[in-house]
Design a protein around this motif. Sequence first.
Motif, PDB file in Angstrom:
ATOM      1  N   ARG A 106      19.666 -72.220  43.864  1.00 59.92           N
ATOM      2  CA  ARG A 106      20.370 -71.198  43.097  1.00 59.92           C
ATOM      3  C   ARG A 106      19.760 -71.042  41.697  1.00 59.92           C
ATOM      4  O   ARG A 106      19.054 -71.942  41.214  1.00 59.92           O
ATOM      5  CB  ARG A 106      21.849 -71.557  42.991  1.00 59.92           C
ATOM      6  N   PRO A 107      20.040 -69.933  41.006  1.00 56.78           N
ATOM      7  CA  PRO A 107      19.403 -69.667  39.706  1.00 56.78           C
ATOM      8  C   PRO A 107      19.591 -70.779  38.672  1.00 56.78           C
ATOM      9  O   PRO A 107      18.702 -71.021  37.861  1.00 56.78           O
ATOM     10  CB  PRO A 107      20.076 -68.361  39.253  1.00 56.78           C
ATOM     11  N   ASP A 108      20.722 -71.458  38.669  1.00 53.25           N
ATOM     12  CA  ASP A 108      20.977 -72.485  37.664  1.00 53.25           C
ATOM     13  C   ASP A 108      20.570 -73.883  38.116  1.00 53.25           C
ATOM     14  O   ASP A 108      20.760 -74.855  37.369  1.00 53.25           O
ATOM     15  CB  ASP A 108      22.461 -72.497  37.291  1.00 53.25           C
ATOM     16  N   ALA A 109      20.023 -74.006  39.319  1.00 53.74           N
ATOM     17  CA  ALA A 109      19.739 -75.326  39.885  1.00 53.74           C
ATOM     18  C   ALA A 109      18.350 -75.826  39.495  1.00 53.74           C
ATOM     19  O   ALA A 109      17.496 -76.107  40.342  1.00 53.74           O
ATOM     20  CB  ALA A 109      19.890 -75.284  41.398  1.00 53.74           C
ATOM     21  N   GLN A 110      18.116 -75.958  38.191  1.00 57.64           N
ATOM     22  CA  GLN A 110      16.837 -76.495  37.722  1.00 57.64           C
ATOM     23  C   GLN A 110      16.727 -77.980  38.076  1.00 57.64           C
ATOM     24  O   GLN A 110      17.718 -78.641  38.348  1.00 57.64           O
ATOM     25  CB  GLN A 110      16.713 -76.296  36.209  1.00 57.64           C
ATOM     26  N   LYS A 111      15.475 -78.490  38.026  1.00 58.64           N
ATOM     27  CA  LYS A 111      15.179 -79.885  38.356  1.00 58.64           C
ATOM     28  C   LYS A 111      15.552 -80.236  39.794  1.00 58.64           C
ATOM     29  O   LYS A 111      15.818 -81.400  40.119  1.00 58.64           O
ATOM     30  CB  LYS A 111      15.916 -80.838  37.407  1.00 58.64           C
ATOM     31  N   THR A 112      15.529 -79.255  40.682  1.00 64.02           N
ATOM     32  CA  THR A 112      15.778 -79.498  42.101  1.00 64.02           C
ATOM     33  C   THR A 112      14.519 -80.036  42.769  1.00 64.02           C
ATOM     34  O   THR A 112      13.412 -79.592  42.485  1.00 64.02           O
ATOM     35  CB  THR A 112      16.220 -78.196  42.798  1.00 64.02           C
ATOM     36  N   ASP A 113      14.702 -80.979  43.691  1.00 69.39           N
ATOM     37  CA  ASP A 113      13.609 -81.470  44.536  1.00 69.39           C
ATOM     38  C   ASP A 113      14.085 -81.364  45.980  1.00 69.39           C
ATOM     39  O   ASP A 113      14.902 -82.163  46.438  1.00 69.39           O
ATOM     40  CB  ASP A 113      13.273 -82.917  44.186  1.00 69.39           C
ATOM     41  N   GLY A 114      13.592 -80.356  46.699  1.00 73.65           N
ATOM     42  CA  GLY A 114      14.012 -80.127  48.074  1.00 73.65           C
ATOM     43  C   GLY A 114      12.821 -80.039  49.010  1.00 73.65           C
ATOM     44  O   GLY A 114      11.918 -79.235  48.778  1.00 73.65           O
ATOM     45  N   ARG A 115      12.844 -80.857  50.079  1.00 74.12           N
ATOM     46  CA  ARG A 115      11.691 -80.909  50.981  1.00 74.12           C
ATOM     47  C   ARG A 115      12.163 -80.910  52.431  1.00 74.12           C
ATOM     48  O   ARG A 115      13.185 -81.521  52.764  1.00 74.12           O
ATOM     49  CB  ARG A 115      10.848 -82.163  50.697  1.00 74.12           C
ATOM     50  N   GLN A 116      11.380 -80.246  53.279  1.00 69.44           N
ATOM     51  CA  GLN A 116      11.682 -80.267  54.700  1.00 69.44           C
ATOM     52  C   GLN A 116      10.393 -80.197  55.508  1.00 69.44           C
ATOM     53  O   GLN A 116       9.420 -79.559  55.103  1.00 69.44           O
ATOM     54  CB  GLN A 116      12.624 -79.130  55.086  1.00 69.44           C
ATOM     55  N   MET A 117      10.413 -80.870  56.659  1.00 69.18           N
ATOM     56  CA  MET A 117       9.247 -80.920  57.528  1.00 69.18           C
ATOM     57  C   MET A 117       9.702 -81.034  58.977  1.00 69.18           C
ATOM     58  O   MET A 117      10.665 -81.755  59.277  1.00 69.18           O
ATOM     59  CB  MET A 117       8.358 -82.114  57.163  1.00 69.18           C
TER      60      MET A 117
END
Length: 436
Positions: free
Chosen positions: A333-344
Amino acid sequence: MNDTAAANFVKAFEAAGRELPGAEGWLARRREQAIKAFADSGLPHRRLEDWKYTDLRQALGRAAFAPAPRHQGAVVLPDSHAAVAFAPLDAHRIVFVNGRLHETLSQAARLPKGVELHRLADVAGEHWAKALIDRRMDEARQAENIVELNTALMADGMALRIRKGVALDKPLHLVFVAAEAGASHTRNLVWLEEGAEATILESHLGGKAALADIVTDIELGASAALRHVKLQDETADAVHLSTLRASLSAGSRFESFTLTIGCGLSRSQNFIRFAGEGAHASVDGAYALRARQHFDTFSVVDHAVPGCTSHTMFKGVLDGESEGVFQGKVIVRPDAQKTDGRQMTQALLLSRDASMNAKPELEIYADDVQCAHGSTVGELSKDAIFYLRSRGIPEAEARRLLVLAFLDEAIELAPNAAARGIFRDLVSGWFEEAGE
């Protein structure tokens, strides 16, 4: 309504609605709303983007599952390694047969102070349970329609509430057995208050042509931790629909792992929403398919607040004419800074007739993030097989070792050490059976 299977579910509700838990009050009204919403939309079909690889309407129309009866008499477990896989573990055990609690087989006495375990019907009127049942987590509503079916017809389920700062002393093992043919609808509720901890194991077993429709709603308070491990081994005539919806508060941790080795058609939906900063979620799994099995994993991880991390990995091997599906989306989302999201997602095709469909997605509206996704589909390396054979290892054993090594990266993510060893043994046994 031209959806025959959906019409049959509506008829089942009309016939049994007053016998279901919460026949009066808010839940009765909520059931009426749910069955109307379901009837208006019908079962999902391939024209819906989220269901383009799985034709549930056709599958259920062909199978025509009637409501599963209340089981009478002794319960005979399937003759499989999975049926007794978790038996040696020290755990609180809750058994559901045909979607209903079997009190004689269940063993959950002497729970720690602050741990409350109830049947769904006993807490359905409480505010926390109502909030979990009522919430929606799919904005497009393509998945919520299945949840509406469950809300209308849920006949039983488990409700776990753990008070602030309390840890469940040993795993809670939920066993779901299809003893007769038919459709069952189960709803499980889990609320861990601030700082609470628990491990939940699930086993889904059955040798009958059955439909298992299961929804699990989870709420994690600040700094709570839930470890969730699921084993699915049902008959080739079974259809398995599971939806897991979890909301994570600040600093909480949710780790989930699923091993699927049996079921004709299964669809697993996971919706994770971050509601507080500093939380982490892992939604991982492994699968081994043969014959004409169909396994569909659908995952949405919603980073709605800053500073959260998520990890999704699914690895599978497919033999015969089996088909795998992975659809995963990470939303920032626009305010979700410092996100680390990974998928494989990674798959090995052991047969020329097997197939894999993969659709990983990133939907990012913030700029200070670290996100990645990927997908690979391939075959066993001929060079690796040749290398092992040149060391005196027979070809069948070489292939088994390579398959185990491939899946082990995913199995290592299961958040329970005993389960990891059990899963390795089950995968090894699956390969030996496939080679017979």
